[in-house]
Scaffold this motif. Structure first.
Motif, PDB file in Angstrom:
ATOM      1  N   TRP A   1       0.861  -1.179   0.000  1.00  0.00           N
ATOM      2  CA  TRP A   1       0.000   0.000   0.000  1.00  0.00           C
ATOM      3  C   TRP A   1       0.893   1.223   0.000  1.00  0.00           C
ATOM      4  CZ3 TRP A   1      -3.457  -1.911   4.602  1.00  0.00           C
ATOM      5  CH2 TRP A   1      -4.284  -2.938   4.147  1.00  0.00           C
ATOM      6  N   VAL A   2       0.368   2.325  -0.492  1.00  0.00           N
ATOM      7  CA  VAL A   2       1.183   3.528  -0.643  1.00  0.00           C
ATOM      8  C   VAL A   2       0.418   4.757  -0.186  1.00  0.00           C
ATOM      9  CG1 VAL A   2       0.513   3.977  -3.051  1.00  0.00           C
ATOM     10  CG2 VAL A   2       2.792   4.665  -2.243  1.00  0.00           C
ATOM     11  N   ASP A   3       1.187   5.763   0.227  1.00  0.00           N
ATOM     12  CA  ASP A   3       0.620   6.998   0.748  1.00  0.00           C
ATOM     13  C   ASP A   3       1.602   8.129   0.434  1.00  0.00           C
ATOM     14  OD1 ASP A   3      -1.114   8.655   2.169  1.00  0.00           O
ATOM     15  OD2 ASP A   3      -0.514   7.909   4.137  1.00  0.00           O
ATOM     16  N   THR A   4       1.233   9.342   0.780  1.00  0.00           N
ATOM     17  CA  THR A   4       2.122  10.486   0.585  1.00  0.00           C
ATOM     18  C   THR A   4       1.877  11.524   1.675  1.00  0.00           C
ATOM     19  OG1 THR A   4       2.893  12.184  -0.973  1.00  0.00           O
ATOM     20  CG2 THR A   4       0.528  11.683  -0.996  1.00  0.00           C
ATOM     21  N   ASP A   5       2.912  12.278   1.965  1.00  0.00           N
ATOM     22  CA  ASP A   5       2.759  13.438   2.844  1.00  0.00           C
ATOM     23  C   ASP A   5       2.704  14.714   2.010  1.00  0.00           C
ATOM     24  OD1 ASP A   5       5.383  13.848   2.004  1.00  0.00           O
ATOM     25  OD2 ASP A   5       6.259  13.593   4.001  1.00  0.00           O
ATOM     26  N   GLY A   6       2.591  14.563   0.694  1.00  0.00           N
ATOM     27  CA  GLY A   6       2.542  15.696  -0.226  1.00  0.00           C
ATOM     28  C   GLY A   6       3.887  16.001  -0.862  1.00  0.00           C
ATOM     29  N   GLU A   7       4.950  15.467  -0.285  1.00  0.00           N
ATOM     30  CA  GLU A   7       6.302  15.686  -0.802  1.00  0.00           C
ATOM     31  C   GLU A   7       7.057  14.375  -1.018  1.00  0.00           C
ATOM     32  OE1 GLU A   7      10.423  17.906   0.631  1.00  0.00           O
ATOM     33  OE2 GLU A   7       8.560  18.294   1.698  1.00  0.00           O
ATOM     34  N   HIS A   8       6.748  13.361  -0.210  1.00  0.00           N
ATOM     35  CA  HIS A   8       7.435  12.072  -0.245  1.00  0.00           C
ATOM     36  C   HIS A   8       6.432  10.949  -0.466  1.00  0.00           C
ATOM     37  CE1 HIS A   8       9.736  14.710   2.502  1.00  0.00           C
ATOM     38  NE2 HIS A   8      10.774  14.217   1.836  1.00  0.00           N
ATOM     39  N   ILE A   9       6.945   9.785  -0.820  1.00  0.00           N
ATOM     40  CA  ILE A   9       6.154   8.564  -0.856  1.00  0.00           C
ATOM     41  C   ILE A   9       6.302   7.904   0.508  1.00  0.00           C
ATOM     42  CG2 ILE A   9       5.938   6.271  -1.902  1.00  0.00           C
ATOM     43  CD1 ILE A   9       6.994   7.529  -4.508  1.00  0.00           C
ATOM     44  N   LEU A  10       5.195   7.423   1.063  1.00  0.00           N
ATOM     45  CA  LEU A  10       5.210   6.747   2.350  1.00  0.00           C
ATOM     46  C   LEU A  10       4.767   5.300   2.171  1.00  0.00           C
ATOM     47  CD1 LEU A  10       3.464   9.487   4.536  1.00  0.00           C
ATOM     48  CD2 LEU A  10       5.919   9.170   4.115  1.00  0.00           C
ATOM     49  N   VAL A  11       5.557   4.379   2.704  1.00  0.00           N
ATOM     50  CA  VAL A  11       5.256   2.956   2.654  1.00  0.00           C
ATOM     51  C   VAL A  11       5.340   2.432   4.078  1.00  0.00           C
ATOM     52  CG1 VAL A  11       6.060   0.714   1.805  1.00  0.00           C
ATOM     53  CG2 VAL A  11       6.107   2.703   0.293  1.00  0.00           C
ATOM     54  N   ASN A  12       4.415   1.573   4.451  1.00  0.00           N
ATOM     55  CA  ASN A  12       4.403   1.007   5.793  1.00  0.00           C
ATOM     56  C   ASN A  12       4.857  -0.439   5.717  1.00  0.00           C
ATOM     57  OD1 ASN A  12       3.156  -0.195   8.336  1.00  0.00           O
ATOM     58  ND2 ASN A  12       2.644   1.977   8.574  1.00  0.00           N
ATOM     59  N   SER A  13       5.714  -0.837   6.637  1.00  0.00           N
ATOM     60  CA  SER A  13       6.241  -2.199   6.657  1.00  0.00           C
ATOM     61  C   SER A  13       6.379  -2.651   8.109  1.00  0.00           C
ATOM     62  CB  SER A  13       7.583  -2.262   5.923  1.00  0.00           C
ATOM     63  OG  SER A  13       7.991  -3.609   5.769  1.00  0.00           O
ATOM     64  N   VAL A  14       7.126  -3.715   8.306  1.00  0.00           N
ATOM     65  CA  VAL A  14       7.349  -4.275   9.628  1.00  0.00           C
ATOM     66  C   VAL A  14       8.850  -4.331   9.875  1.00  0.00           C
ATOM     67  CG1 VAL A  14       7.074  -6.342  11.072  1.00  0.00           C
ATOM     68  CG2 VAL A  14       5.224  -5.631   9.529  1.00  0.00           C
ATOM     69  N   VAL A  15       9.266  -3.922  11.071  1.00  0.00           N
ATOM     70  CA  VAL A  15      10.677  -4.017  11.452  1.00  0.00           C
ATOM     71  C   VAL A  15      11.122  -5.473  11.290  1.00  0.00           C
ATOM     72  CG1 VAL A  15      12.284  -3.844  13.387  1.00  0.00           C
ATOM     73  CG2 VAL A  15      10.585  -2.045  13.014  1.00  0.00           C
ATOM     74  N   GLY A  16      12.256  -5.670  10.621  1.00  0.00           N
ATOM     75  CA  GLY A  16      12.797  -7.016  10.427  1.00  0.00           C
ATOM     76  C   GLY A  16      12.389  -7.673   9.127  1.00  0.00           C
ATOM     77  N   TYR A  17      11.376  -7.138   8.424  1.00  0.00           N
ATOM     78  CA  TYR A  17      11.014  -7.704   7.125  1.00  0.00           C
ATOM     79  C   TYR A  17      12.119  -7.427   6.117  1.00  0.00           C
ATOM     80  CZ  TYR A  17       6.143  -9.094   8.062  1.00  0.00           C
ATOM     81  OH  TYR A  17       5.008  -9.719   8.509  1.00  0.00           O
ATOM     82  N   GLN A  18      12.120  -8.205   5.031  1.00  0.00           N
ATOM     83  CA  GLN A  18      13.206  -8.116   4.055  1.00  0.00           C
ATOM     84  C   GLN A  18      13.375  -6.708   3.501  1.00  0.00           C
ATOM     85  OE1 GLN A  18      15.348 -10.871   3.113  1.00  0.00           O
ATOM     86  NE2 GLN A  18      16.482  -9.029   2.596  1.00  0.00           N
ATOM     87  N   LYS A  19      12.279  -6.063   3.083  1.00  0.00           N
ATOM     88  CA  LYS A  19      12.443  -4.729   2.488  1.00  0.00           C
ATOM     89  C   LYS A  19      12.986  -3.737   3.503  1.00  0.00           C
ATOM     90  CE  LYS A  19       7.672  -3.131   2.354  1.00  0.00           C
ATOM     91  NZ  LYS A  19       7.051  -4.424   2.249  1.00  0.00           N
ATOM     92  N   THR A  20      12.589  -3.888   4.766  1.00  0.00           N
ATOM     93  CA  THR A  20      13.096  -2.999   5.811  1.00  0.00           C
ATOM     94  C   THR A  20      14.589  -3.224   6.035  1.00  0.00           C
ATOM     95  OG1 THR A  20      10.909  -3.052   6.838  1.00  0.00           O
ATOM     96  CG2 THR A  20      12.717  -2.233   8.176  1.00  0.00           C
ATOM     97  N   ARG A  21      14.995  -4.484   6.107  1.00  0.00           N
ATOM     98  CA  ARG A  21      16.429  -4.784   6.256  1.00  0.00           C
ATOM     99  C   ARG A  21      17.215  -4.267   5.050  1.00  0.00           C
ATOM    100  NH1 ARG A  21      14.547 -10.074   7.341  1.00  0.00           N
ATOM    101  NH2 ARG A  21      15.797 -10.840   5.611  1.00  0.00           N
ATOM    102  N   ASN A  22      16.644  -4.425   3.854  1.00  0.00           N
ATOM    103  CA  ASN A  22      17.336  -3.972   2.642  1.00  0.00           C
ATOM    104  C   ASN A  22      17.571  -2.465   2.647  1.00  0.00           C
ATOM    105  OD1 ASN A  22      17.474  -6.582   1.632  1.00  0.00           O
ATOM    106  ND2 ASN A  22      15.806  -6.305   0.173  1.00  0.00           N
ATOM    107  N   VAL A  23      16.553  -1.680   3.002  1.00  0.00           N
ATOM    108  CA  VAL A  23      16.720  -0.223   2.951  1.00  0.00           C
ATOM    109  C   VAL A  23      17.578   0.302   4.097  1.00  0.00           C
ATOM    110  CG1 VAL A  23      14.625   0.139   1.594  1.00  0.00           C
ATOM    111  CG2 VAL A  23      14.525   0.367   4.097  1.00  0.00           C
ATOM    112  N   GLU A  24      17.691  -0.457   5.176  1.00  0.00           N
ATOM    113  CA  GLU A  24      18.623  -0.070   6.236  1.00  0.00           C
ATOM    114  C   GLU A  24      20.064  -0.143   5.731  1.00  0.00           C
ATOM    115  OE1 GLU A  24      17.628  -2.792   9.364  1.00  0.00           O
ATOM    116  OE2 GLU A  24      15.964  -1.550  10.081  1.00  0.00           O
ATOM    117  N   ARG A  25      20.320  -1.105   4.856  1.00  0.00           N
ATOM    118  CA  ARG A  25      21.653  -1.315   4.303  1.00  0.00           C
ATOM    119  C   ARG A  25      21.907  -0.433   3.071  1.00  0.00           C
ATOM    120  NH1 ARG A  25      20.580  -5.537   2.614  1.00  0.00           N
ATOM    121  NH2 ARG A  25      20.604  -5.074   0.432  1.00  0.00           N
ATOM    122  N   ASP A  26      20.900  -0.320   2.209  1.00  0.00           N
ATOM    123  CA  ASP A  26      21.014   0.437   0.959  1.00  0.00           C
ATOM    124  C   ASP A  26      19.677   1.128   0.720  1.00  0.00           C
ATOM    125  OD1 ASP A  26      21.142   1.389  -1.674  1.00  0.00           O
ATOM    126  OD2 ASP A  26      22.301  -0.330  -2.376  1.00  0.00           O
TER     127      ASP A  26
END
Length: 137
Positions: free
Chosen positions: A40-65
């Protein structure tokens, strides 16, 4: 078709981000290969906002890169879509549970079903847009 650097978010992209649009987020695995998630996707009017769970793959990936690609399609015409390249510039658990509830209202018309259980720690990822490409009418 347009392809341009971003100084402000277009009304077209804002409309898609505010609608219950299908969205895919690509992050980079440790070996550099892409990892794709529908979200699911959202915006604050300037950025894209995505909600996830701490420890999920995409969260771990963006912490690194923090580099990501996002594709958002028009719910009324899936052949019309916008792709974005950007970076996750913030990640916070503050307000993230409320954010997933707001997203559930937008996408489901009701409360979030907490698929993984209420003990999950939700996180909101803020994506700064670097480049936008629009396709379709």
């Amino acid at each position: 078709m347009t392809d341009s650097p971003v100084t402000t978010v277009s009304d077209e992209l804002l409309a898609l981000l505010r609608a219950p649009s299908t969205c895919y987020v690509t992050t980079l695995m440790p070996d550099g290969s892409p990892q794709l998630t529908q979200t699911w996707v959202d915006t604050d009017g300037e950025h894209i906002l995505v909600n996830s769970v701490v420890g999920y793959q995409k969260t771990r990936n963006v912490e690194r890169d923090p580099r990501v690609a996002v594709a958002v399609s028009d719910p009324a015409d899936p052949t019309r879509y916008i792709t974005v390249r950007g970076r996750v510039t913030a990640a916070t658990t503050d307000g993230a549970a409320d954010h997933i509830e707001a997203l559930a209202q937008k996408y489901l018309g009701g409360p979030y079903p907490w698929y993984g259980g209420r003990d999950q720690t939700r996180v909101t990822l803020t994506i700064t847009i670097d480049k936008v490409h629009a396709m379709g009418n």
